[in-house]
Design a protein around this motif. Structure first.
Motif, short mmCIF file in Angstrom:
data_model
loop_
_atom_site.label_atom_id
_atom_site.label_comp_id
_atom_site.label_asym_id
_atom_site.label_seq_id
_atom_site.Cartn_x
_atom_site.Cartn_y
_atom_site.Cartn_z
N GLU A 74 -9.81 42.06 -11.04
CA GLU A 74 -10.71 42.56 -9.99
C GLU A 74 -11.90 43.31 -10.60
O GLU A 74 -13.02 43.18 -10.13
N ARG A 96 -4.49 32.54 -10.38
CA ARG A 96 -4.58 33.74 -9.53
C ARG A 96 -5.91 34.47 -9.74
O ARG A 96 -6.52 34.95 -8.79
N PHE A 100 -8.85 35.23 -6.96
CA PHE A 100 -9.51 36.52 -6.70
C PHE A 100 -11.01 36.31 -6.46
O PHE A 100 -11.63 37.05 -5.70
N ALA A 103 -11.49 35.59 -2.92
CA ALA A 103 -11.38 36.83 -2.13
C ALA A 103 -12.69 37.62 -2.21
O ALA A 103 -13.04 38.34 -1.27
N TYR A 104 -13.40 37.50 -3.33
CA TYR A 104 -14.67 38.21 -3.50
C TYR A 104 -15.88 37.34 -3.10
O TYR A 104 -17.01 37.68 -3.45
#
Lengths: 361, 361
Positions: A74, A96, A100, A103-104
């Motif tokens: 992150e 994974r 991320f 997700a961003y």
């Protein structure tokens, strides 16, 4: 229960000196000292010096403490990527990190491969700001060819390269001079209790993060690179960190230096050879990664004909705890960690027991 | 060095049973167990049940593990605030959370007060989505009046209220039924080594985070509320957490339950009274917070006439470590933690030594 040996790929067997270091930590009040005080600063500095030596980290790179390698995914996104990155994905953990980026809301792309062959032809898009490589894919035991990393660097001199070193260092040598940022968690090859990630950051990363911040983009808060660096320069951290784990890491690094990192790496090779030889000799087993160059030395993975359940149970009855497969391979694969905490004798005992189990069938 | 007693406001004295629990943890292989296994799930579940009992957490609230309270500030911003929040600021920690909103480019506002009086008149802007209150401002020893929290709730029924419980629970009672989310770190009143934050989250927060995500806004990655809840429902965590601290927290909660939380809270009152009485009796000392209602029972702060240096040094020579002032008050204030790990006898010894020091002047 204390007689169990853990060959799980992390958390795993603790490094043999941990118990003694924990006792010393209690005696030295490590759980009570201020993270703004001299003692803390000395421990942090010593950890960084030892880690720099052990991993041969370039002099102008910084070392920061986070709570996990997961967190660092992150932080890399927040600090180093504005629009898109490019990910070599060949297992659940590299995937994974790629997830991320979704997700961003980034426009990242991935080169998705499986473990059956090396990553084939690929084109890193011009717009990708950062290339993510996973040195050791813990989910499947795939090791990224270091020569390929060099090629990627040569063909992409302007892009940042982030190298996931989880379950790789210090068991295998890596050349960080080709890499802009790298990271790992301490519960794998360092044999510590979980709850800490280490983030190694080269000078170009600070420029990129600063440029992103200057464009009024969000780069996080307490763990922005600027905040980490401002505190790190004083051998401090922005928040109260896992002081106990920092102390343990410093001490385990010292133990490994005394033993010699080349000894650690040579033993890793020997034990890995023994494990893969065993997979080869036993009819019911089959090494998952076909190309020897890509076989992880630290997480050795085999398919088990007919399923892994009975083998895992048998070994457990002998106090030997091994890992099951990851994700879709949960019931088919076994994963055996080969970390510095695993002595030659313990791996020899494990392969003996595996031999006995299959002889009896 | 092991004879030192730490009255610093966190990290502080470890709870007296920590050493024994650490030994047990080693015997039970807590550092090696998988965070995806049954044993971990049982520990996590037991911790949540005990904490729910100790803090009287409403049944429909969730409890999550993070790495620090500092992290939770960022997670609250990511998940629960789209445009602006409103912050009661009366010290360095409440101010820092407010600063994080600037890093996240929010249009938050703050009611900035000092410690000399209660927060006066204030108007929460209509557009503020969340109100941040710090129950116990560790930097200055200011305790937020619980009646005022009730009023804020009544006057703002639609807004989220986030309550910082760092260095407050379980030493003082709090009523979480008025609160949407609350959080603390474990190295204060729970007497654990640092490296873990606990995030308590009510049902309205999940709705808000979901609504934010559905508008294509970033709510973080592995520690988005959705990811925490998905894993938490299985008594798991998105990443490998600080398993050792989770185990310690579960056990210290059990110890405190056996002692009785009302005993813990009554002892806190007695020891706080003793400390403030001492500040009152010694000419060179002066309690910083004028209004008794706002005097923290857990972090007792006094000005020292002529500076704190000699007093701190004297007490250190007697193996008693107290905290200096925070920020601008570094050399003027002393901060004395009064946590459950500090026995009545140890506080009595401390005030005796303070008396002796000033008598001798």
């Amino acid at each position: 229960m204390s007689n169990q040996l853990f060959f799980t790929p992390g958390p795993s067997q603790l490094y043999p000196t941990i118990s003694q270091h924990l006792n010393n930590a209690m005696r030295e009040n490590i759980g009570s000292i201020s993270h703004r005080g001299k003692k803390f600063q000395m421990i942090f500095q010593e950890m960084k010096e030892r880690l720099s030596d052990v991993l041969n980290i370039p002099l102008d790179y910084e070392i920061f403490i986070t709570s996990s390698a997961t967190e660092i995914w992150e932080r890399i996104i927040q600090n180093l990527i504005s629009n898109s990155s490019y990910h070599f994905v060949n297992g659940s953990f590299s995937e994974r990190f790629y997830d991320f980026t979704t997700a961003y809301k980034l426009k990242s792309t991935a080169h998705i491969s499986d473990f059956n062959h090396e990553f084939g032809e690929f084109n890193v898009p011009d717009e990708a700001e950062l290339i993510s490589i996973t040195q050791n894919e813990t989910s499947i035991g795939y090791s990224f060819n270091p020569e390929e990393i060099k090629n990627i660097r040569e063909n992409n001199p302007e892009k940042l390269i982030a190298l996931d070193l989880v379950s790789a260092v210090p068991s295998i040598p890596v050349d960080l001079s080709h890499i802009d940022t790298a990271y790992f968690s301490v519960q794998k090859c360092f044999g510590l209790p979980a709850g800490m990630g280490i983030w190694i950051v080269g000078p170009k990363c600070f420029e990129v993060s600063k440029a992103k911040a200057s464009k009024n983009q969000i780069v996080g808060s307490y763990h922005s690179l600027a905040a980490l660096k401002k505190n790190g320069d004083k051998n401090q951290t922005p928040e109260t960190p896992n002081v106990l784990n920092l102390y343990l890491l410093k001490n385990v690094l010292k133990d490994m230096q005394l033993k010699g990192i080349s000894s650690v790496q040579n033993e890793t090779k020997y034990k890995a050879a023994l494990l893969y030889q065993t997979f080869n000799q036993i009819t019911e087993l089959k090494t998952v990664i076909p190309h020897p160059l890509n076989r992880s030395k630290t997480v050795c993975v085999s398919e088990v004909h007919g399923g892994n359940k009975d083998l895992i149970e048998y070994l457990k009855s002998e106090q030997l705890i091994i890992g099951s497969g990851y994700g879709a391979f949960k019931d088919q694969h076994i994963r055996i960690a080969n970390f510095p905490a695993h002595s030659k004798e313990s791996i020899e005992m494990l392969v003996d027991e595996m031999g006995k189990y299959f002889e009896g069938k």
